[in-house]
Design an enzyme around this catalytic site. Structure first.
Site, PDB file in Angstrom:
ATOM      1  N   ASP A  17      39.185  44.682  31.042  1.00 32.58           N
ATOM      2  CA  ASP A  17      39.810  45.179  32.255  1.00 32.58           C
ATOM      3  C   ASP A  17      40.952  46.113  31.869  1.00 32.58           C
ATOM      4  OD1 ASP A  17      40.402  45.474  34.935  1.00 32.58           O
ATOM      5  OD2 ASP A  17      41.722  43.729  34.970  1.00 32.58           O
TER       6      ASP A  17
ATOM      7  N   ASP B 127      39.829  37.667  35.639  1.00 30.42           N
ATOM      8  CA  ASP B 127      40.943  36.847  36.098  1.00 30.42           C
ATOM      9  C   ASP B 127      40.720  36.230  37.474  1.00 30.42           C
ATOM     10  OD1 ASP B 127      41.057  39.069  37.669  1.00 30.42           O
ATOM     11  OD2 ASP B 127      43.115  39.624  37.148  1.00 30.42           O
TER      12      ASP B 127
ATOM     13  N   ASP C  71      34.947  36.826  39.196  1.00 28.79           N
ATOM     14  CA  ASP C  71      34.599  37.158  37.813  1.00 28.79           C
ATOM     15  C   ASP C  71      33.835  36.029  37.124  1.00 28.79           C
ATOM     16  OD1 ASP C  71      35.858  39.638  37.893  1.00 28.79           O
ATOM     17  OD2 ASP C  71      37.799  38.779  37.366  1.00 28.79           O
TER      18      ASP C  71
END
Length: 1098
Positions: free
Chosen positions: A368, A628, A632
């Site tokens: 990310d 997070d 996900d």
């Protein structure tokens, strides 16, 4: 309330309940008549009645009441099975390798071989002690570090919202649940209208709760007021207050987990050890059978009970004990435990121990951007500020920007404007804010009226959308072209633009002339260490791809700043390409080629992460994915290495393999490189132990079956203590992480082990052949002879008997005065001649004695060479480079030196002829060195009698200077080990030595098996250990496949002495309920209060 109303409200099992309500001191009580109530279904009763049974209100409990209930109901976790430390310790002796050692101990004691028995048992205990102490220490470290990651929740206590550990929840607690949380206990939902917490309404927005881990439902369930939610499910949308009605074993999950007791999978390391141990045991078994067949069949050895009555069986222990990699469970477990504990201190808690292997094999990391590659902190690129007002500097623009900010609301743009001006803290002393107009979506600006208290000057500041600020400027036509061009430039670089303007006066006179001061670029800056980390990852064979939800231009600019490359696409392009759109595919051959070669994807939604992982895995990559949020979780589970970044939700942590406690990509790099180091240490020992098993089995097996030569068990046990004990140092060895991703390749480990083992066997055989079948050392080095060939011994003995002893070689041994008086010969010459010994000649006895002492010294030489060359192999298999140029850890060298000093001293001094022959003569007359000097360190001077089985007793005498031969011989043969290693690495393509692509395919095949065994552990809690660091209690299938779904919200209750219904604190009732609700394999026949129903699985 009427009895009829209560009948509808309380679904009580086994009988109908008649309940009345009353209010006393603000507490609602439920009085129960004459009934045998056992359970209440909280899914069927309404909120008020639930609160009555739970003896609570919508305002929660007091701290004092919580303490009382914690004592009554216990913590909100599954019951912990108490572990008896003694049984835990003994458990380290309960595995196939230990069983083989224990069998050897039994054989040793059966043969009255007390010394070997004591050493074997001592070795078992030593391994268990080391394992127990090291893993216990690692457990304590993990528990301390994982404590900060314990599931949290927000509860209303003492009238305030408090963040607490989920484990401290009790029935009656009121908690607040929101998106991203894991439901910490079984709860009943309040309304989303705080004014009417118990009532449903038409505009109610349902919560979305993912119950897949519990019920198997693929889609999130919608939950309204009064509905129940189960412990372990994940909140996908919404925020509600809820009352806890069941904790621990009373929850839906808890009852199932208590039934099946399936908290953890078998670690992959255990499977690897089982396979390695299995091959070793098979090899040992084959050689044991061969030895016994040859010794009893070909050589016709005798075997009787008693001490040293069966040298053949004693010699069999050499193969049995020496070939068993007894220290393997200890070395590998301790290596993994210490490594995982160290990773935890460096910011990466390994939630699933087998994930260490997957981390070591990871070759692509999808990271990310926000918060991982960048700081997740808005900043101003001061060097690119575009000043539009003549006469002003960048510092002036920053000052007016800071004055235009209102930091009381902590709005991010205001905070960054304030913090970007170095002297911001001095501004309030001089400037006073008279008026503030906050931002609104329509006007898209904020305005502040300021007073300069030193000069009395009054002015206004405006900040907001650049277009809005430009349009208000008095000279907008003049500025438009340059400002618009700069905005386009900023946008192309991924910057957000912010305009700042100023006007004199307070505007009360209606005259306003706005001067646009400048254009400020806002961006989320990369972390200071990210660029170096990415470069390092590339050097280590890990490609980092950016996966961000931000705009494509922002992603490209960040990638450019980090040197990642800007070949990036929006996720929409990827999906089109995957669906067959050739235009979207562009120059790439296929979707896999596109995903492999591009540097990242932008505008990615969580569901796209799953697709990216799947495509890369299909292309034989081992993929890591950061995440997070709740959404996900599927991608984290799909990835070979799911990584929950610092600050992740409980749901993400529950699905991840690694939980980071520190922000940034460097923590991931640390975890990956740490895992590779752990893996290197484990594979080093695995290659060593397999090679040593083959070496011991083939060396002593061949010497036995070819030469009928025995070796003492005691030396093998001591070698295991010294060498395998020294292998514990590998747990802290200095290793260079592999430059390429790793994975277990047992085929290569076994093949390399066989080659190394056979090569070392050849070296020992060559030494044996040279030492006792030639006169090389005697002739060229002027050393005493160990040559035991029949002709050599006959010549030497004939000369010694004739010229030194002045006896006739052909005379009976009974004519030797020192012998015929011994008890073994009857005590006199006449008694000796009356026995069978009379037929034995002096020459025959001399040859037996010389073969015995030369063989005893040869054993010391062989022992020293096997010990030195064997442990030196560790230095070779540590890596693929030249071993003498690769520095090992200090402890590895220290362990080697101490172990080999020990083996050398034993070889020099021997054991004084231990083990003594069963049938023996004392004060031997022909047991000298070949130069006729007395043998040193041989005080007993006991030798076997010719014609007895004791001729084969494997005694040990010191070999003195021959230890130098052992070291030099080991060094000469060591030289070729590195070239052999390189040849093997090339042929077997070890770690991509020859071809990276095929190695990648093999690595993916191995790790695919491990990945398929992963589960999303979002269930209950238990005590953290080194194998279960986050204290998860998981089950391998949805609870609804274990328990009847209709029993989900049933909770055992009891009546108080006052006749009130309360939740039961008796765990036996929960287990009984679970047993009665349990599903059977083909369906279920569950009986509830006389009613039965058939449940068939979909």
């Amino acid at each position: 309330m009427t009895a009829c109303r209560m009948k509808a409200a309380l679904w009580l099992r086994r009988s109908r309940a008649f309940v009345t309500l009353g209010d006393q001191k603000g507490e609602v009580k439920v009085a129960v008549g004459n009934t045998t109530t056992e359970e209440v279904n909280f899914e069927k009763i309404d909120l008020k009645e639930a609160l009555s049974i739970l003896n609570t209100t919508s305002h929660g409990l007091s701290s004092a009441e919580v303490e009382r209930r914690l004592k009554e109901y216990g913590p909100n976790k599954l019951p912990e099975s108490t572990r008896n430390p003694i049984l835990v310790f003994l458990g380290y002796m309960w595995n196939p390798l230990s069983w083989a050692m224990e069998a050897a101990a039994i054989i040793a004691i059966a043969l009255l071989d007390y010394a070997d028995f004591a050493l074997i048992v001592g070795l078992l205990i030593l391994n268990s002690v080391i394992s127990y102490v090291e893993e216990s220490s690692a457990d304590k470290a993990i528990k301390a570090l994982a404590g900060a990651l314990a599931p949290k929740c927000k509860a209303i206590r003492d009238g305030t919202v408090q963040t607490i550990d989920a484990v401290s929840l009790v029935p009656g607690d009121v908690i607040i649940m929101k998106f991203g949380d894991i439901v910490a206990a079984d709860v009943k939902l309040f309304s989303d209208d705080p004014q009417k917490p118990y009532e449903k309404h038409s505009e109610e927005v349902p919560m979305q709760i993912d119950q897949a881990a519990l019920t198997g439902e693929s889609l999130p369930a919608k939950k309204f007021t009064g509905d129940v939610a189960f412990s372990g499910s994940a909140i996908k949308a919404g925020e509600r207050h809820a009352v806890v009605y069941a904790t621990g074993i009373n929850t839906f999950f808890g009852r199932a987990a208590a039934l099946i007791s399936g908290t953890n999978n078998v670690a992959n390391l255990q499977i690897i050890m089982t396979k390695i141990g299995g091959v070793c045991l098979v090899t040992i078994g084959i050689w044991v059978v061969i030895e016994l067949c040859v010794q009893f069949g070909k050589y016709r050895h005798d075997c009787v009970s008693g001490e040293e009555g069966c040298p053949t069986l004693t010699n069999m222990l050499v193969i049995l004990v020496g070939g068993i990699p007894i220290a393997m469970p200890t070395v590998l477990s301790v290596t993994l435990a210490l490594g995982a504990a160290k990773l935890a201190t460096e910011g990466a808690i390994v939630a699933r121990m087998s994930a260490v292997e997957e981390m070591a094999g990871m070759d692509i990391l999808c990271s990310d951007k926000t918060g991982t590659l960048t700081l997740n902190k808005l900043s101003i690129e001061t060097g690119n500020i575009f000043v539009t007002e003549p006469g002003l500097t960048i510092d002036d623009v920053l000052k007016y920007g800071a004055l235009s900010a209102d930091i009381t609301g902590e709005e991010p743009i205001d905070v960054v404007l304030y913090n970007s001006y170095a002297q911001a803290s001095t501004l309030p002393n001089r400037f006073k804010k008279l008026k503030w107009i906050p931002f609104n979506p329509t006007d898209k600006f904020t305005a502040a009226t300021m007073l300069d208290q030193e000069t009395g000057r009054m002015f206004r500041l405006l900040k907001g959308s650049p277009q809005v600020v430009l349009n208000k400027a008095y000279n907008k036509d003049k500025l438009a072209e340059s400002v618009n061009a700069k905005m386009v430039e900023f946008a192309n670089r991924g910057f957000r633009s912010l305009g700042v303007a100023m006007a004199e006066g307070d505007g009360a006179d209606g005259r306003t002339e706005w001067h646009m001061l400048g254009l400020l670029p806002l961006f989320d800056p990369p972390r200071h260490d990210t660029k170096d980390t990415i470069e390092y990852c590339h050097q280590q064979g890990i490609e980092v791809k950016m996966v961000t939800g931000d705009h494509l231009l922002i992603g490209k600019e960040t990638a450019r700043m980090l040197g990642m490359g800007d070949t990036m696409y929006a996720s929409e392009v990827l999906i089109k390409a995957k669906n067959g759109d050739k235009a979207a595919l562009g120059e790439f051959e296929n979707v896999a080629d596109m995903v492999e070669k591009c540097n990242g994807f932008a505008e990615v939604f969580p569901e796209h992460k799953y697709e990216i992982v799947a495509i890369l895995q299909d292309a034989d990559h081992v993929v890591g994915m950061t995440g997070d949020g709740v959404n996900d979780a599927p991608a984290l589970k799909k990835a070979d290495v799911g990584i929950a970044v610092a600050g992740a939700t409980d749901a993400a942590r529950g699905a991840a393999d690694i939980v980071l406690t520190e922000a940034g990509l460097s923590a991931i790099k640390t975890a990956v490189l740490g895992a590779r180091k752990i893996f290197q240490r484990m594979t080093t020992y695995s290659k060593y132990t397999v090679a040593m098993t083959f070496r011991i089995c083939f060396t002593f097996g061949l010497l036995t079956v070819i030469y009928d030569w025995y070796f003492p068990t005691i030396l093998i046990v001591i070698m295991a203590v010294f060498n395998d004990g020294a292998m514990i140092a590998l747990a802290k060895d200095r290793v260079e992480p592999s430059r390429q991703p790793n994975a277990w390749n047992l085929k290569n480990i076994f093949l390399m082990g066989i080659v190394y083992g056979l090569y070392l066997t050849l070296s020992t055989w060559a030494l044996y052949q040279t030492a006792c079948k030639t006169n090389f050392f005697e002739k060229h080095l002027d050393m005493f002879s160990l040559d035991d060939r029949h002709a050599t011994l006959k010549t030497w003995c004939t000369d010694y008997i004739t010229n030194i002893k002045k006896l006739s070689p052909a005379d009976s041994v009974c004519s030797v005065p020192e012998y015929n008086v011994q008890e073994a010969f009857g005590g006199s010459k006449a008694a000796c001649q009356a026995r069978d010994y009379a037929s034995q000649t002096i020459l025959q006895q001399c040859m037996v004695e010389q073969k015995y002492v030369r063989g005893a010294m040869l054993r010391s030489l062989i022992y020293n060479q096997v010990s030195v060359s064997g442990q030196a192999l560790v230095l070779v298999v540590r890596n693929q480079g030249y071993s003498l140029a690769q520095k090992a850890g200090t402890l590895t060298y220290v362990a080697f030196v101490f172990a080999q000093i020990g083996s050398t001293l034993i070889s020099i001094f021997g054991f004084g002829g231990y083990v003594p022959p069963r049938h023996r003569l004392e004060n031997c007359q022909f047991c000298t060195y070949s130069d006729h000097t007395p043998i040193r360190f041989f005080p007993s001077k006991e030798v076997p009698i010719e014609g007895t089985e004791s001729r084969y007793t494997a005694s040990v005498l010191g070999c003195l200077g021959y230890v130098i031969v052992a070291w030099i011989w080991s060094g000469i043969w060591y030289v070729l080990l590195d070239p052999i290693k390189w040849i093997l690495c090339w042929i077997l393509n070890e770690d991509g030595f020859r071809d990276q692509s095929s190695a990648r395919f093999e690595r993916r095949q191995e790790l695919q098996r491990i990945s398929q065994e992963k589960t999303v552990d979002v269930g209950g809690m238990t005590t953290p250990t080194i194998s279960n660091p986050l204290g998860r209690a998981s089950i391998q299938k949805p609870v609804a496949m274990v328990l009847d779904r209709a029993s989900a919200a049933l909770v055992p209750v009891h009546r108080t002495s006052e006749g009130l219904v309360r939740v039961s604190n008796d765990p036996h009732k929960a287990r009984d309920l679970a047993r009665r609700s349990r599903l059977v394999e083909a369906g279920v026949q569950r009986t509830s209060g006389g009613h039965s129903k058939e449940i068939t699985r979909a």
